[in-house]
Design a protein around this motif. Structure first.
Motif, PDB file in Angstrom:
ATOM      1  N   PHE A  95       0.808  -1.228   0.000  1.00 18.11           N
ATOM      2  CA  PHE A  95       0.000   0.000   0.000  1.00 18.11           C
ATOM      3  C   PHE A  95       0.835   1.269   0.000  1.00 18.11           C
ATOM      4  O   PHE A  95       0.421   2.282  -0.564  1.00 18.11           O
ATOM      5  CB  PHE A  95      -1.003  -0.035   1.151  1.00 18.11           C
ATOM      6  CG  PHE A  95      -1.933  -1.198   1.016  1.00 18.11           C
ATOM      7  CD1 PHE A  95      -2.957  -1.175   0.084  1.00 18.11           C
ATOM      8  CD2 PHE A  95      -1.745  -2.349   1.760  1.00 18.11           C
ATOM      9  CE1 PHE A  95      -3.787  -2.273  -0.093  1.00 18.11           C
ATOM     10  CE2 PHE A  95      -2.571  -3.451   1.599  1.00 18.11           C
ATOM     11  CZ  PHE A  95      -3.592  -3.409   0.664  1.00 18.11           C
ATOM     12  N   LYS A  96       2.001   1.214   0.598  1.00 18.79           N
ATOM     13  CA  LYS A  96       2.886   2.381   0.591  1.00 18.79           C
ATOM     14  C   LYS A  96       3.221   2.766  -0.855  1.00 18.79           C
ATOM     15  O   LYS A  96       3.121   3.928  -1.232  1.00 18.79           O
ATOM     16  CB  LYS A  96       4.157   2.057   1.387  1.00 18.79           C
ATOM     17  CG  LYS A  96       5.097   3.196   1.551  1.00 18.79           C
ATOM     18  CD  LYS A  96       6.267   2.788   2.435  1.00 18.79           C
ATOM     19  CE  LYS A  96       7.252   3.926   2.564  1.00 18.79           C
ATOM     20  NZ  LYS A  96       8.414   3.544   3.356  1.00 18.79           N
ATOM     21  N   GLU A 100       1.953   5.985  -3.545  1.00 17.91           N
ATOM     22  CA  GLU A 100       2.879   6.780  -4.353  1.00 17.91           C
ATOM     23  C   GLU A 100       2.418   6.829  -5.815  1.00 17.91           C
ATOM     24  O   GLU A 100       2.509   7.863  -6.464  1.00 17.91           O
ATOM     25  CB  GLU A 100       4.293   6.186  -4.282  1.00 17.91           C
ATOM     26  CG  GLU A 100       4.937   6.298  -2.916  1.00 17.91           C
ATOM     27  CD  GLU A 100       6.194   5.433  -2.781  1.00 17.91           C
ATOM     28  OE1 GLU A 100       6.632   4.824  -3.787  1.00 17.91           O
ATOM     29  OE2 GLU A 100       6.739   5.364  -1.666  1.00 17.91           O
ATOM     30  N   LEU A 101       1.906   5.698  -6.309  1.00 21.43           N
ATOM     31  CA  LEU A 101       1.504   5.613  -7.720  1.00 21.43           C
ATOM     32  C   LEU A 101       0.161   6.288  -7.996  1.00 21.43           C
ATOM     33  O   LEU A 101      -0.063   6.775  -9.095  1.00 21.43           O
ATOM     34  CB  LEU A 101       1.418   4.147  -8.151  1.00 21.43           C
ATOM     35  CG  LEU A 101       2.723   3.361  -8.145  1.00 21.43           C
ATOM     36  CD1 LEU A 101       2.455   1.906  -8.472  1.00 21.43           C
ATOM     37  CD2 LEU A 101       3.696   3.959  -9.157  1.00 21.43           C
ATOM     38  N   LEU A 109       2.274  -2.384 -10.441  1.00 20.94           N
ATOM     39  CA  LEU A 109       2.600  -2.397  -9.018  1.00 20.94           C
ATOM     40  C   LEU A 109       3.597  -3.504  -8.700  1.00 20.94           C
ATOM     41  O   LEU A 109       4.574  -3.278  -7.986  1.00 20.94           O
ATOM     42  CB  LEU A 109       1.336  -2.552  -8.170  1.00 20.94           C
ATOM     43  CG  LEU A 109       1.540  -2.549  -6.656  1.00 20.94           C
ATOM     44  CD1 LEU A 109       2.215  -1.262  -6.178  1.00 20.94           C
ATOM     45  CD2 LEU A 109       0.207  -2.744  -5.938  1.00 20.94           C
ATOM     46  N   LYS A 110       3.380  -4.680  -9.245  1.00 17.62           N
ATOM     47  CA  LYS A 110       4.273  -5.820  -9.002  1.00 17.62           C
ATOM     48  C   LYS A 110       5.699  -5.486  -9.459  1.00 17.62           C
ATOM     49  O   LYS A 110       6.667  -5.749  -8.735  1.00 17.62           O
ATOM     50  CB  LYS A 110       3.769  -7.061  -9.731  1.00 17.62           C
ATOM     51  CG  LYS A 110       4.630  -8.288  -9.550  1.00 17.62           C
ATOM     52  CD  LYS A 110       4.021  -9.477 -10.296  1.00 17.62           C
ATOM     53  CE  LYS A 110       4.900 -10.676 -10.280  1.00 17.62           C
ATOM     54  NZ  LYS A 110       5.973 -10.617 -11.268  1.00 17.62           N
ATOM     55  N   ASP A 111       5.838  -4.891 -10.637  1.00 22.56           N
ATOM     56  CA  ASP A 111       7.163  -4.540 -11.151  1.00 22.56           C
ATOM     57  C   ASP A 111       7.867  -3.532 -10.256  1.00 22.56           C
ATOM     58  O   ASP A 111       9.066  -3.659  -9.979  1.00 22.56           O
ATOM     59  CB  ASP A 111       7.050  -3.982 -12.575  1.00 22.56           C
ATOM     60  CG  ASP A 111       6.656  -5.049 -13.598  1.00 22.56           C
ATOM     61  OD1 ASP A 111       6.744  -6.259 -13.282  1.00 22.56           O
ATOM     62  OD2 ASP A 111       6.251  -4.654 -14.716  1.00 22.56           O
ATOM     63  N   ILE A 112       7.141  -2.534  -9.786  1.00 23.90           N
ATOM     64  CA  ILE A 112       7.759  -1.525  -8.919  1.00 23.90           C
ATOM     65  C   ILE A 112       8.128  -2.126  -7.563  1.00 23.90           C
ATOM     66  O   ILE A 112       9.194  -1.836  -7.019  1.00 23.90           O
ATOM     67  CB  ILE A 112       6.847  -0.291  -8.780  1.00 23.90           C
ATOM     68  CG1 ILE A 112       6.793   0.425 -10.134  1.00 23.90           C
ATOM     69  CG2 ILE A 112       7.339   0.646  -7.690  1.00 23.90           C
ATOM     70  CD1 ILE A 112       5.791   1.531 -10.228  1.00 23.90           C
ATOM     71  N   GLY A 117      12.860  -4.402  -4.202  1.00 26.97           N
ATOM     72  CA  GLY A 117      13.403  -5.552  -3.479  1.00 26.97           C
ATOM     73  C   GLY A 117      12.355  -6.415  -2.803  1.00 26.97           C
ATOM     74  O   GLY A 117      12.695  -7.315  -2.035  1.00 26.97           O
ATOM     75  N   ILE A 118      11.090  -6.162  -3.058  1.00 30.41           N
ATOM     76  CA  ILE A 118      10.016  -6.965  -2.465  1.00 30.41           C
ATOM     77  C   ILE A 118       9.700  -8.109  -3.413  1.00 30.41           C
ATOM     78  O   ILE A 118       9.126  -7.912  -4.478  1.00 30.41           O
ATOM     79  CB  ILE A 118       8.760  -6.106  -2.196  1.00 30.41           C
ATOM     80  CG1 ILE A 118       9.129  -4.998  -1.207  1.00 30.41           C
ATOM     81  CG2 ILE A 118       7.614  -6.968  -1.668  1.00 30.41           C
ATOM     82  CD1 ILE A 118       8.081  -3.935  -1.069  1.00 30.41           C
ATOM     83  N   GLN A 119      10.115  -9.305  -3.031  1.00 33.78           N
ATOM     84  CA  GLN A 119       9.987 -10.480  -3.892  1.00 33.78           C
ATOM     85  C   GLN A 119       8.784 -11.348  -3.544  1.00 33.78           C
ATOM     86  O   GLN A 119       8.592 -12.399  -4.131  1.00 33.78           O
ATOM     87  CB  GLN A 119      11.269 -11.318  -3.810  1.00 33.78           C
ATOM     88  CG  GLN A 119      12.511 -10.568  -4.239  1.00 33.78           C
ATOM     89  CD  GLN A 119      12.449 -10.110  -5.687  1.00 33.78           C
ATOM     90  OE1 GLN A 119      12.040 -10.858  -6.568  1.00 33.78           O
ATOM     91  NE2 GLN A 119      12.837  -8.869  -5.934  1.00 33.78           N
TER      92      GLN A 119
END
Length: 156
Positions: A95-96, A100-101, A109-112, A117-119
């Motif tokens: 959500f953070k 921003e988006l 969202l997944k790509d960002i 570093g969130i895998q």
């Protein structure tokens, strides 16, 4: 970096807090909670981590303790519960980044998130898990709304 576990549900949060307060007077060890809720530890931990990240419980030395925020949530009506969740998830991924988006697709969202570093969503079920998390917590609380294949941060 704190992330809402994709296997954590709002109903699980209510059940966890309810059991903690009404069965254990606000504090117990993980084993007793697992036994009371009749779930495996693997099924219990996603909501424990999420509730801790949201500030509804604290976890230390095997004990789980309900916080004042957790008590407020538990004693609130549905509208207030949604407001508490809405405020609580703002500082936690995904959500953070969603805030921003302001507007995005699941893939964007997944790509960002991955670039940060969130895998957690980098698996065959990743997009599904991300969508469930966004709907379960974000749309439910009113932080997000969904229009077609896009999610939009709610301005209300």
């Amino acid at each position: 970096m704190e992330v809402i576990d994709p296997h954590a549900r709002v109903a699980d949060l209510v059940g966890l807090l309810y059991s903690l307060e009404n069965t254990f007077n606000g504090k117990t060890d993980l084993y007793m909670l697992e036994k009371e809720m009749e779930v495996d530890l693997d099924d219990l931990m996603p909501i424990v981590y999420t509730a801790d990240s949201l500030g509804f419980i604290t976890v230390g030395e095997g004990d789980i303790i309900i916080t004042d925020k957790g008590m407020e949530f538990l004693k609130s009506n549905l509208k207030k519960r949604k407001e508490i969740i809405k405020e609580s998830i703002r500082k936690i991924e995904p959500f953070k980044t969603a805030l921003e988006l302001k507007e995005f697709t699941l893939e964007e969202l997944k790509d960002i998130l991955e670039s940060k570093g969130i895998q957690l969503y980098n698996s065959p079920e990743g997009l599904y898990d991300l969508q469930i998390t966004l709907v379960e917590w974000g749309v439910y609380s009113g932080l997000l709304k969904k229009e077609g294949d896009r999610f939009i941060v709610s301005t209300t």
